[in-house]
Design a protein around this motif. Structure first.
Motif, PDB file in Angstrom:
ATOM      1  N   MET A 121       0.812  -1.211   0.000  1.00 21.76           N
ATOM      2  CA  MET A 121       0.000   0.000   0.000  1.00 21.76           C
ATOM      3  C   MET A 121       0.850   1.268   0.000  1.00 21.76           C
ATOM      4  N   SER A 122       2.141   1.107  -0.240  1.00 19.31           N
ATOM      5  CA  SER A 122       3.012   2.266  -0.378  1.00 19.31           C
ATOM      6  C   SER A 122       2.956   2.769  -1.815  1.00 19.31           C
ATOM      7  N   THR A 123       3.523   3.930  -2.036  1.00 19.78           N
ATOM      8  CA  THR A 123       3.652   4.435  -3.389  1.00 19.78           C
ATOM      9  C   THR A 123       4.467   3.439  -4.207  1.00 19.78           C
ATOM     10  N   GLU A 124       5.480   2.904  -3.553  1.00 21.24           N
ATOM     11  CA  GLU A 124       6.305   1.927  -4.248  1.00 21.24           C
ATOM     12  C   GLU A 124       6.957   0.983  -3.253  1.00 21.24           C
ATOM     13  N   TRP A 125       6.974  -0.292  -3.596  1.00 19.70           N
ATOM     14  CA  TRP A 125       7.757  -1.270  -2.850  1.00 19.70           C
ATOM     15  C   TRP A 125       9.142  -1.308  -3.471  1.00 19.70           C
ATOM     16  N   VAL A 126      10.156  -1.099  -2.651  1.00 17.16           N
ATOM     17  CA  VAL A 126      11.525  -1.182  -3.142  1.00 17.16           C
ATOM     18  C   VAL A 126      12.164  -2.431  -2.548  1.00 17.16           C
ATOM     19  N   PRO A 127      12.252  -3.504  -3.320  1.00 15.28           N
ATOM     20  CA  PRO A 127      12.852  -4.728  -2.784  1.00 15.28           C
ATOM     21  C   PRO A 127      14.328  -4.484  -2.454  1.00 15.28           C
ATOM     22  N   ILE A 128      14.798  -5.067  -1.381  1.00  6.79           N
ATOM     23  CA  ILE A 128      16.167  -4.840  -0.924  1.00  6.79           C
ATOM     24  C   ILE A 128      16.700  -6.139  -0.337  1.00  6.79           C
ATOM     25  N   ASN A 129      17.988  -6.384  -0.516  1.00 10.48           N
ATOM     26  CA  ASN A 129      18.575  -7.597   0.050  1.00 10.48           C
ATOM     27  C   ASN A 129      18.626  -7.509   1.575  1.00 10.48           C
ATOM     28  N   VAL A 130      18.579  -8.661   2.206  1.00  8.47           N
ATOM     29  CA  VAL A 130      18.554  -8.718   3.673  1.00  8.47           C
ATOM     30  C   VAL A 130      19.799  -8.046   4.264  1.00  8.47           C
ATOM     31  N   GLY A 131      19.588  -7.179   5.239  1.00  9.48           N
ATOM     32  CA  GLY A 131      20.710  -6.604   5.990  1.00  9.48           C
ATOM     33  C   GLY A 131      21.377  -5.422   5.327  1.00  9.48           C
ATOM     34  N   HIS A 132      20.734  -4.806   4.350  1.00  8.29           N
ATOM     35  CA  HIS A 132      21.371  -3.702   3.628  1.00  8.29           C
ATOM     36  C   HIS A 132      20.663  -2.368   3.792  1.00  8.29           C
ATOM     37  N   ASP A 133      19.780  -2.296   4.778  1.00  8.23           N
ATOM     38  CA  ASP A 133      19.051  -1.044   4.988  1.00  8.23           C
ATOM     39  C   ASP A 133      20.017   0.103   5.280  1.00  8.23           C
ATOM     40  N   GLY A 134      20.947  -0.150   6.189  1.00 11.77           N
ATOM     41  CA  GLY A 134      21.889   0.897   6.582  1.00 11.77           C
ATOM     42  C   GLY A 134      22.716   1.363   5.404  1.00 11.77           C
ATOM     43  N   LEU A 135      23.142   0.439   4.572  1.00 10.86           N
ATOM     44  CA  LEU A 135      23.949   0.820   3.411  1.00 10.86           C
ATOM     45  C   LEU A 135      23.160   1.733   2.467  1.00 10.86           C
ATOM     46  N   VAL A 136      21.908   1.389   2.217  1.00 12.04           N
ATOM     47  CA  VAL A 136      21.106   2.232   1.324  1.00 12.04           C
ATOM     48  C   VAL A 136      20.885   3.611   1.954  1.00 12.04           C
ATOM     49  N   MET A 137      20.707   3.641   3.257  1.00 11.38           N
ATOM     50  CA  MET A 137      20.562   4.947   3.923  1.00 11.38           C
ATOM     51  C   MET A 137      21.850   5.760   3.783  1.00 11.38           C
ATOM     52  N   LEU A 138      22.977   5.090   3.923  1.00 10.42           N
ATOM     53  CA  LEU A 138      24.254   5.808   3.761  1.00 10.42           C
ATOM     54  C   LEU A 138      24.417   6.292   2.319  1.00 10.42           C
ATOM     55  N   ALA A 139      23.945   5.487   1.368  1.00  7.36           N
ATOM     56  CA  ALA A 139      24.010   5.921  -0.032  1.00  7.36           C
ATOM     57  C   ALA A 139      23.089   7.118  -0.260  1.00  7.36           C
TER      58      ALA A 139
END
Lengths: 283, 219, 844
Positions: C262-280
């Motif tokens: 129900m979000s504008t978009e689902w962005v699939p992401i590999n397990v354990g990489h949330d912090g890396l994407v935030m840093l990017a």
């Protein structure tokens, strides 16, 4: 001839969810008659399902179970969900469904579940609206009340199951705890009654009351200022794309606000003679 | 006191005693003191005479051990955990509308019946209002009141007591306690509770024929 | 038996009378009073019991999950019929979720434990006898008194799963008065890493997201629409923001959750990489100059406390330089352009919420991923500002306290094995049982748990069960519970708990609108059977051990608290709360920007620390004198943080971000953390690959878990309306991953690793990333009654004290993925590395 009175409903409270006081549930105090506005004509209850706002939380499903003590194995409302597309372009959406409280086609003026009922048309009854005017209608084990609600009189039910088969949406079931009044060897038919016991006391249905996203909006189509009236008008909802199975000619009064066009994608129809589509399940 | 009235009073007193026993037996596992009394020849011989065997072990086991065994059996039968017989009217009565379950419609009906008759539930009674032992205790108390009234010559008021008992018996007890007793007989591992269940069932049957029979339909 | 006749009936009466002589009869009477017998004249009238229904609507509070919504219970003739949201609550606005709606099931489920039970067989043999509360409390009191008298109160350990507000306050009060600090919680299997990450920065914890005012939402690893620690208050505001105000919502998740859907978009992401994407995202924002300067003055980003804002900007830019969107794409699977687009929109939005939860933090260095989230919020000036990630505001209750015992100490088994976690500020609860088994840090002699199920909720839960079953390890175990479950089966005494619908509490959960709500829980119905609230047990137990508490019952505790808490007292105290259930200060303004408050530093003992710029009161720090305080300095004086007053920033004394818990820090957001550096942990948020994932073989998959909209982790499967909707939990697997293994939808599969093995079925879907499986963790119960496990037999009166049980139509009860989880801890926070496990999946 039996006479019943149309509820002295304080529409504002019902339609706005009251933002408070009136929205307190099953055994809530009725809105005092003195506060109710005299309506010129009978209400025509309807529901709009805003599919942009349904998050699949199932609070409505369970609220309905609790409000109406619906036994296990059957439902009065469910949320269907469907996942489609190919990863990563995958979509998932939700579709709350329930009795459509259909108006019926031009000829019958009642939906197929009512015409299928062997106990219909039964006794003539009168319904008194707040202005004092009386509206006549035909009672039955399944019947249409002048406010548009399709109701079941379990005392008159013979448990034949014809209405279960006749409903193209498959939203009816037998209640294992209530015997058919006219044939105690059978169980009575049951379905969503739009929480008539609440509505008649000026309180919105249990599913509406707890809906987080306000995906369920309840109100009176005969009141042009009601939210349902305005939504139906603004989004042109009284058209084939925004009701379920328009082609059945049932004239449903549950409308789907669906700018993304997901209703038809998600909707799982009943298979003839089965009710599997009407069991709420999370995969 | 005339003979007929004395006879009625004796019967009421006897019924009070029998219901008292049943209330005690079904309320909780027996204390060691009660076990000692139950093992006494007076009691066992009476039961033997009615072909209600409590088993050899009952006679032989020392009261401490027996109390412990009966306590485990009582817990298994009526408390749980796991599969057990919940000895409540709301569970065992046939109810329409799915209103059964603990503290169901029948619970409320029993509670209202008992309260309308003038009693209240003890503050420290932690069971549910429709526990089987409460039904027995209610009958015990009404029978006691009946006996006292008869002894005092208040026949009409005693009749009222007996009619209320008949009504409670007919509207509540016989609709479910025999089913509970059957389930106990079926499930019990030691002879004791099976025997007590048989006894209870027979008492209700006897009651139906006696006081039940005296109660007019309209009451 | 022989039929009864008058003769043997009279004999039986005689025997009964004899047997019951001398008080050997029923233990107490059920009925009081005498028959209300009509007069002679009136006695001919028919007896008819009163009918009329007695209806009540009673405000109280939910407890199905920790959100604890304010509710209204509708009670008819003493039976709870329906629960609805309390429309007067500013937190919930009268809404309630599926779990809350099913609360009725908690009171009346057929397998509920209603009497104190004592084990009579071996542990786990399921043989019990009913005992009285007096016997139970006497037995427990004797054991506890012995430990206390011997000066070893710490050998009594108490562990809870959910104790909050007054439920926690009464328990801690009793334990302090008794003398044990060996009190375990469950937070390390929940989200401890999130809190540790936050505490290292803004001192406190519990972030709220100001959805009502936000313009943009980015969610990582949080299924806000289905489950959350503040579910109903936040979820409804989020969907409203999206539908009514068109607020964009981007959800990064490994799975197409309802939230993602129900979000504008689902962005699939590999397990354990949330912090890396935030840093990017930080990388994009810094490089493209999209940051906001406002918050930098509150940020410490290098060793230097006094760096200029420009230096700080340069330092952040250089710290995140390595995390290019391209690098992040390579590791996380999120397209670089997508990262850029979301980063830009996030930074440009007038206000934005950055949401994280278990998916982000239940990892190796999960606490550091939370630090990355805080960095992203800070550089865009979205911390504690309207529409951003804000510090949660809850009710501050005052309450009575009992005198603390002279001997008050703890076994050191709450924070993991030595060296396991650097900052276990929320403890390492999943290691309590392994440490008890190990024994080298002491073993409790009495272990009591409540609202907790250690043999179900921890990693390697079967391992925990084996320890609990061993009588030679902890000799005496007490469990307070409403349901027979995986752990209570190993208790020596089971005490019947009340459900939340039968007890008193004051409550304090965070508001979604930044205005504190005070609310209470009150009994809707009388406790069934002999169920008793822990808050009523403590005073009884204290008396038996030989001390007194400051309250006589939970109700008394709540009453006293209402009369002690200023706002509530002013509104009418206990009586007001009983009537309305909720209270908030009608004049309160939403609480934002606490860090911007300026502080008077003229107090006695307040000095300025040259190195850090912290104003601190050396008198509160335990320093000998001012000279010593000044020479040792703020950071090196033990206890200095107790004296923290303000942070000097460009000549203004701001409250800023005071230190809390174990972190000794200045008033800055410590993005450069000495605390971390000195323990060899990353001083600045960074990307640390998860060792097990790096090492995993190509054919291995990562195991993740989740909650659905209708269950909590471990306390809802006995609710029939919830288990009817969700009772089986097939493993989600991507069609590609499944095809590689020849697995088709619905196939039986085997999931194995070094910790355990489960057999389940496959749910082949496009709604999950390849390379992993996901299994919800609420199901697979060994026990929990007929609805949860199918165990109790659905025959009249047995497991089926609910006539509806015969309508139960499902015979699957799911599997429990914790069997496959090792009790690994995040070396920073001690949080259990719930999402780091690797498994092999094959067609069975």
């Amino acid at each position: 001839m039996t006479e019943t009175k149309a509820p002295m409903v304080n529409r504002r409270d019902v339609l706005t969810g009251a933002g408070g006081a009136a929205a307190v549930g099953a055994v809530a105090v009725a809105v005092p008659a003195s506060e109710a506005k005299a309506a010129a004509k009978a209400p025509r209850w309807a529901m709009v399902m805003d599919l942009r706002a349904c998050i699949g939380c199932r609070a409505c499903t369970v609220a309905c179970k609790a409000e109406n003590d619906v036994s296990l194995g059957r439902f009065r409302t469910v949320v269907q969900e469907k996942t489609w597309g190919t990863f990563p372009e995958t979509k998932k959406r939700f579709l709350p469904i329930m009795c459509n409280h259909c108006a019926g086609n031009e000829k019958d003026k009642v939906p197929p579940c009512v015409t299928a009922c062997p106990e219909y048309p039964g006794e003539r009854r009168k319904w008194t609206i707040p202005s004092g005017e009386k509206i006549r209608y035909r009672h039955g084990a399944t019947y249409k009340r002048p406010d548009g609600l399709i109701l079941i009189d379990k005392e008159l039910c013979i448990g034949c199951g014809k209405c279960l088969d006749a409903c193209p949406y498959g939203v009816r079931s037998f209640d294992p705890f209530v015997k058919a009044g006219k044939d105690p060897t059978e169980q009575a038919a049951d379905k969503c009654d739009m929480c008539a016991h609440r509505v008649d006391n000026g309180v919105e249905p249990a599913c509406v009351n707890t809906c987080q996203g306000r995906a369920r909006i309840f109100g009176d189509l005969n009141d042009p200022e009601s939210e349902v009236s305005m939504l139906v008008k603004e989004h042109n909802l009284a058209t084939p794309d925004y009701v379920l199975l328009h082609e059945e000619g049932t004239n449903p009064h549950v409308f789907y606000l669906d700018p993304d066009g997901v209703m038809k994608t998600v909707y799982k129809q009943r298979e003839k003679g089965k009710l599997d589509h009407y069991v709420d399940q999370i995969p | 006191m005339d003979t007929a009235r004395k006879d009625l009073a004796d019967k009421a007193r006897a019924r009070m005693q029998v219901y008292g026993l049943l209330a005690a037996i079904f309320r909780a596992a027996p204390t060691q003191a009660l076990v000692r009394m139950l093992k006494a020849p007076g009691f066992t011989e009476t039961l033997d005479a009615m072909d209600l065997s409590l088993g050899a072990a009952f006679h032989q086991a020392p009261p401490e051990d027996l109390a412990q065994e009966l306590s485990v059996e009582f817990t298994k039968l009526f408390i749980g955990p796991g599969s057990h017989l919940s000895p409540h009217e709301s569970i065992f009565a046939n109810v329409e509308g799915g209103e059964g379950g603990l503290w169901g419609e029948r619970t409320v009906a029993v509670k209202k019946f008992i309260e309308t008759a003038g009693f209240t539930y003890e503050q420290n009674f932690t069971g549910l209002p429709d526990h089987v032992s409460v039904a027995f205790e209610f009958m015990q108390k009404l029978a006691a009141a009946e006996a006292d009234l008869l002894s005092g010559g208040e026949t009409e008021r005693a009749d009222w007591c007996r009619r209320v008992q008949g009504k409670f018996l007919a509207e509540h007890m016989v609709n479910w306690i025999p089913r509970l007793c059957d389930a106990v007989i079926d499930k019990a591992e030691l002879p004791f509770y099976a025997a007590m269940a048989k006894l209870a069932k027979n008492v209700l049957e006897f009651e139906q024929q006696t006081i039940g029979g005296e109660v007019p339909e309209t009451v | 038996m022989t039929r009864l006749d008058r003769r043997n009936f009279m004999k039986l009466a005689g025997a009964s009378s004899a047997a019951l002589a001398a008080g050997a009869g029923a233990s107490g009477q059920a009925l009081a009073g005498t028959a209300d017998i009509p007069s002679k004249e009136a006695s001919g009238i028919d007896f008819s019991p009163t009918t009329g229904k007695q209806l009540e609507a009673i405000p109280s509070a939910c407890w199905q999950c920790v959100t604890r919504d304010s509710i209204i219970g509708h009670v008819e003739d003493g039976r709870l019929r329906k629960i609805e949201g309390n429309p007067n609550s500013i937190r919930t606005l009268g809404k309630l979720c599926a779990r809350g709606q099913a609360g009725v099931n908690q009171v009346y489920f057929p397998d509920r434990i209603l009497y104190p039970l004592q084990r009579v067989g071996k542990r786990g043999e399921h043989k019990w006898k009913r005992i009285s509360w007096d016997e139970a409390l006497d037995t427990i009191a004797a054991k506890l008194k012995e430990l206390r008298d011997a000066g070893t109160p710490e050998l009594f350990m108490y562990q809870y799963g959910r104790h909050k507000a007054s439920q926690a306050a009464t328990m801690y009060d009793f334990m302090a008065a008794y003398g044990t600090k060996t009190i375990g919680n469950h937070t390390s299997v929940c989200e401890a890493g999130k809190w540790v990450g936050q505490e290292s920065l803004w001192g406190g914890m519990y972030d709220n997201w100001d959805y009502d005012n936000t313009d943009f939402v980015v969610i990582f690893g949080s299924n806000n629409f289905e489950a959350h620690t503040n579910h109903i208050p936040t979820a409804q505001r989020l969907i409203r923001a999206k539908v009514q105000r068109n607020v964009p919502v981007y959800t990064f998740d490994v799975r197409l959750t309802n939230t993602a859907a129900m979000s504008t978009e689902w962005v699939p992401i590999n397990v354990g990489h949330d912090g890396l994407v935030m840093l990017a995202m930080c990388n994009v924002i810094m490089n493209e100059g999209l940051f906001r300067k406002d918050h930098f003055k509150f940020m410490r980003v290098t060793k230097d406390y006094k760096a200029s804002v420009d230096d700080r900007i340069a330092a952040v830019t250089s710290q995140v330089a390595a995390f290019t969107p391209e690098f992040a794409e390579e590791q996380s699977g999120v397209p670089a352009d997508k990262i850029r687009q979301i980063a830009r929109d996030f930074a440009k939005a007038n206000s934005a919420c950055l949401v994280t939860y278990r998916g982000t933090v239940m990892h190796y260095h999960g606490a550091d991923q939370e630090r990355a989230a805080m960095l992203l919020a800070a550089i865009t000036n979205n911390l504690d500002r309207a529409g951003g990630r804000v510090m949660g505001v809850g009710a501050g209750w005052k309450h009575p306290s009992s005198p603390v015992a002279e001997v008050h100490k703890s076994l050191n088994i709450n924070d993991g094995f030595p060296g396991e976690a650097a900052y276990p500020t929320h403890h390492v609860s999943h290691q309590v049982w392994p440490m008890i088994k190990d024994g080298s840090h002491g073993r409790p002699k009495v272990y009591w748990w409540s609202c907790y199920n250690p043999a179900f909720i921890n990693g390697d839960n079967n391992g925990v069960a084996a320890i609990m079953a061993d009588e030679s390890i902890v000799p005496f175990q007490i469990c307070t519970t409403i349901v027979y479950d995986e752990s209570s089966q190993y208790a020596d005494i089971i005490l019947p708990d009340v459900t939340y619908l039968e007890r008193w509490d004051w409550e304090d959960m965070v508001s979604a609108n930044q205005i504190a709500e005070f609310y209470i829980r009150q009994p809707l119905v009388k406790p069934l059977g002999e169920a008793r609230c822990q808050g009523d047990v403590w005073p009884e137990l204290a008396k038996r051990i030989g001390f007194e508490l400051a309250y006589s019952s939970k109700e008394d505790f709540v009453r006293q608290s209402c009369e002690m808490t200023p706002g509530v007292k002013g509104a009418g105290g206990f009586e007001y709360m009983k009537k309305h259930g909720v209270w908030h200060d009608p004049n309160a303004k939403p609480n934002y920007g606490f860090y911007e408050a300026t502080v008077d530093t003229s107090g006695d003992g307040v000095i300025l620390d040259d190195e850090t710029g912290v104003y601190w009161n050396w008198k509160k720090s335990g320093a000998k004198d001012e000279a010593e305080a000044k020479s040792v300095g703020y950071l090196k004086t033990p206890g200095a943080k107790k004296g923290y007053v303000a942070q000097d920033i460009d000549g203004t004394a701001y409250l800023a971000y005071p230190p809390n818990t174990k972190f000794v820090k200045a008033g800055y957001l410590d993005f450069y953390s000495d605390n971390f550096a000195e323990k060899g942990l990353p001083a600045f948020p960074t990307y640390t690959p998860i060792p097990e994932h790096t090492k995993k073989a190509d054919d291995e998959l990562i195991l993740t878990t989740y909650k659905t909209a209708v269950h909590t982790h471990s306390r809802t499967t006995h609710c029939k309306w919830l288990s009817e909707i969700k009772h089986d939990n097939p493993a989600w697997i991507n069609s590609k991953t499944a095809a590689e293994r020849g697995i088709k939808d619905g196939d039986a599969i085997k999931v194995t690793n070094g910790t355990g093995e489960i057999a389940t079925t496959a749910y082949v879907t496009e709604g999950i990333i390849p390379g992993i499986i996901a299994i919800s963790h609420s199901l697979g119960r060994q026990q929990s009654g007929v609805y949860g496990s199918g165990k109790a037999s659905p025959t009249p009166g047995g497991g089926a004290a609910d006539p509806d049980a015969k309508n139960k139509w499902w015979d699957k009860h799911g599997v429990h993925p914790n069997v496959l989880m090792a009790n690994w801890s995040d070396p920073i926070s001690g949080t259990m590395r719930w999402m780091d496990n690797v498994v092999r999946v094959a067609k069975a």
